[in-house]
Each structure stands twice: as C-alpha cells, then as structure tokens.
Design an enzyme around this catalytic site. Structure first.
Site, PDB file in Angstrom:
ATOM      1  N   ASP A 120      59.062  31.554  82.441  1.00  0.00           N
ATOM      2  CA  ASP A 120      57.872  30.854  82.904  1.00  0.00           C
ATOM      3  C   ASP A 120      57.720  29.551  82.109  1.00  0.00           C
ATOM      4  O   ASP A 120      58.687  28.821  81.916  1.00  0.00           O
ATOM      5  CB  ASP A 120      56.654  31.787  82.779  1.00  0.00           C
ATOM      6  CG  ASP A 120      55.417  31.275  83.480  1.00  0.00           C
ATOM      7  OD1 ASP A 120      55.263  31.578  84.678  1.00  0.00           O
ATOM      8  OD2 ASP A 120      54.619  30.564  82.847  1.00  0.00           O
ATOM      9  N   ASP A 245      60.429  38.476  92.028  1.00  0.00           N
ATOM     10  CA  ASP A 245      59.531  37.372  91.693  1.00  0.00           C
ATOM     11  C   ASP A 245      59.532  36.353  92.838  1.00  0.00           C
ATOM     12  O   ASP A 245      60.526  35.668  93.058  1.00  0.00           O
ATOM     13  CB  ASP A 245      59.975  36.701  90.401  1.00  0.00           C
ATOM     14  CG  ASP A 245      59.030  35.585  89.964  1.00  0.00           C
ATOM     15  OD1 ASP A 245      57.985  35.410  90.619  1.00  0.00           O
ATOM     16  OD2 ASP A 245      59.332  34.902  88.978  1.00  0.00           O
ATOM     17  N   HIS A 275      57.489  39.036  88.078  1.00  0.00           N
ATOM     18  CA  HIS A 275      57.576  37.789  87.314  1.00  0.00           C
ATOM     19  C   HIS A 275      57.671  38.028  85.810  1.00  0.00           C
ATOM     20  O   HIS A 275      58.509  37.430  85.128  1.00  0.00           O
ATOM     21  CB  HIS A 275      56.357  36.918  87.629  1.00  0.00           C
ATOM     22  CG  HIS A 275      56.391  35.573  86.995  1.00  0.00           C
ATOM     23  ND1 HIS A 275      57.357  34.631  87.288  1.00  0.00           N
ATOM     24  CD2 HIS A 275      55.573  34.989  86.067  1.00  0.00           C
ATOM     25  CE1 HIS A 275      57.144  33.534  86.586  1.00  0.00           C
ATOM     26  NE2 HIS A 275      56.064  33.729  85.827  1.00  0.00           N
TER      27      HIS A 275
END
Length: 298
Positions: A120, A245, A275
């Site tokens: 991320d 994801d 995710h």
C-alpha cells in the site's frame, strides 16, 4: 511548527500480539517518529513499511519469523499514523513530505544493505526511498502496492477516495476488516483504532487516498524520475501480491516487465488474501521476505 497531535500512550496498552518496545526519533521539524527495532543489531536490516490507514501493528505476525531467521526488523509508523505524531490539518500533508520525513529517519538510522518489505502506501514511500538511495538497498519485496505515475484510477480506488473525502465517519478498524479476509478480533480492530481517538488525529489517514498520483497530480514528475531509477535496479525484487485485492490486482506485471531485478526472479508468488495481506497470509509474506533476503546475499 504545525500543530501536531500525539496519541496518549494509554491508548496502546495491552494490544494483542504486540509486546514490542517502542523507539523514537525526532525529525528536524520537531515531529516524533515511532519505530520498532527487533532482532540482532548486526543482522541484515529488513525495513517493513505500512500503508493506509494502518500502522506498524500490521506487521506483528511477520516480525517474529523474520527475526528468528537472523534478520534485524525495523518498522516505522509514518507521520500521521500509529505512535508517530499526527498533523491535524489535511492540507499539511503531501506525498513529498512523507518521503522526506522517512528519508530523514532512514538517514539518522544509518542503515545499509536494506531489504524493503512494503505494501500500500508503504510502497509509495518505500520505493521512492529506494529510488532516492538505491545503494542503500539490497532487495525489495512488494505486496499489494505500486508506484503510480498518473495512470487512471481503478474504479475500486475512486470509490475509496470518495469515501475518504466525504464519509462523515472514518472507522479505521472496520476499514481494515473490510479489506481483510480473516475475521479480526474485537481487540485487533480496537488496536487499529487506537492511534486515532479524535477526528483531528485522522487527518493524515483521511487525506492519503487523495495524495495517490493516479490521474493528474503534482507528484507525477517525481514518480517518473523514480521509475527511471527502478528500471536500472538489478537487485532481487520480489512481487508477492494477493489474489483478492480489487485495487492492486495485476499491479505486479509492470514491475516484472520493467525492473531488472524482477524479470528473472523465481521468487514471485501469489498470496491468498485481500488487500492487507499481512493479516491474511503473514506466513507467506514473511517467507517471501526471508527467501528474497537470502537471494540478495548470494
């Protein structure tokens, strides 16, 4: 100095699976960065970088196995997250500042031969650190992240960005749960909420989606420069993306095609989860980190 909020230590008491000693570094702006530093000081450093809206707690199930394999693990909290200080106005944050803050911390730690593990926003910041100082890094393990440079935003991300801007509530723990297959306990959800007891303390978490350079964005030129460096990065670069994801699925293809260290790397793998793969498959992600670190030593 901009007004900053420091989450009381009492908010972090008795967090499940997080009996880890805090360490702190004061940035030149007077902002305090929290980080974990586990394992042998002479071990190869593994830098675990979290994303949005999590904090170093995300890596609690990965730190032990990597330390047991003989590595030194460092896991900072980005400014605005975890036990690090939090600016209370969204306009006070920028992508460039996040990179600069972590670059200052990294310089102060004086690390070399680093193995980066990122996901991320941990990748948006971490890969920029690699591009800024490639000689410091020995390898990269990338999971569910990227280095966007003006591409169109996926529909799932556009919805997330809109939610972060307009939702009257921003329940951090529930957001983590919604992007995790594994059912988090109430105590784990509370641990993700712990850093953010006030509305103002969530300013950094709220603005992060709007800072991602998908579409027109002031950060695009810096991203393109970083890609130029990554296109010459021939050290081990492992992609460990998950299978569920909706935002980053398929994002590994660009790295496999453009980063020399990823092209002939046999360690790429697909992990099982959503995710936040650190919650769904910490064993698989940790194994990728250890195997990549070993490959870097050859």
């Amino acid at each position: 100095m901009p007004l900053a909020y420091r989450t009381p230590d009492s908010r972090f008491a008795n967090l499940p699976d997080y009996p880890l000693k805090p360490h702190y570094h004061m940035l030149r702006e007077g902002l305090r960065v929290h980080y974990l530093d586990e394992g042998p000081r002479d071990g190869t450093p593994v830098l675990m970088m979290h994303g949005e809206p999590s904090w170093s707690y995300l890596y609690r199930h990965m730190i032990g196995p990597v330390v047991e394999a003989g590595y030194r693990v460092l896991a900072p909290d980005l400014i605005g997250f975890g036990k690090s200080d939090k600016l209370t106005k969204k306009a006070e944050y920028s992508y460039a500042l996040h990179v600069a803050w972590m670059r200052d911390w990294l310089d102060a730690m004086d690390l070399s031969n680093i193995v980066l593990a990122c996901q991320d926003w941990g990748s948006l910041v971490g890969l920029r650190l690699v591009a800024d100082t490639p000689d410091r890094f020995a390898a990269v393990v990338l999971a569910n992240g990227g280095l966007p440079a003006g591409e169109p935003a996926p529909e799932a991300f556009r919805k997330w960005r809109t939610f972060s801007k307009r939702s009257p509530v921003f329940p951090i723990g529930r957001i983590l749960q919604q992007a995790t297959v594994r059912e988090l306990s109430k105590a784990e959800v509370a641990a993700y909420d712990a850093p953010f007891p006030t509305r103002a303390s969530k300013a950094g978490a709220r603005i992060f989606p709007s800072l991602v350079p998908l579409g027109a964005n002031e950060a695009v030129p810096d991203q393109l420069k970083a890609w130029e460096v990554l296109e010459g990065f021939d050290k081990p670069f492992t992609c460990s993306f998950s299978d569920r994801d909706p935002i980053t699925r398929g994002g590994d293809a660009k790295f496999r095609a453009r980063v020399p260290g990823a092209k002939d790397n046999p360690l790429h793998r697909t992990l099982r989860g959503h995710h936040f793969i650190q919650e769904d498959d910490p064993e698989g992600f940790a194994a990728a980190v250890i195997e990549t670190a070993k490959r870097a030593e050859v």
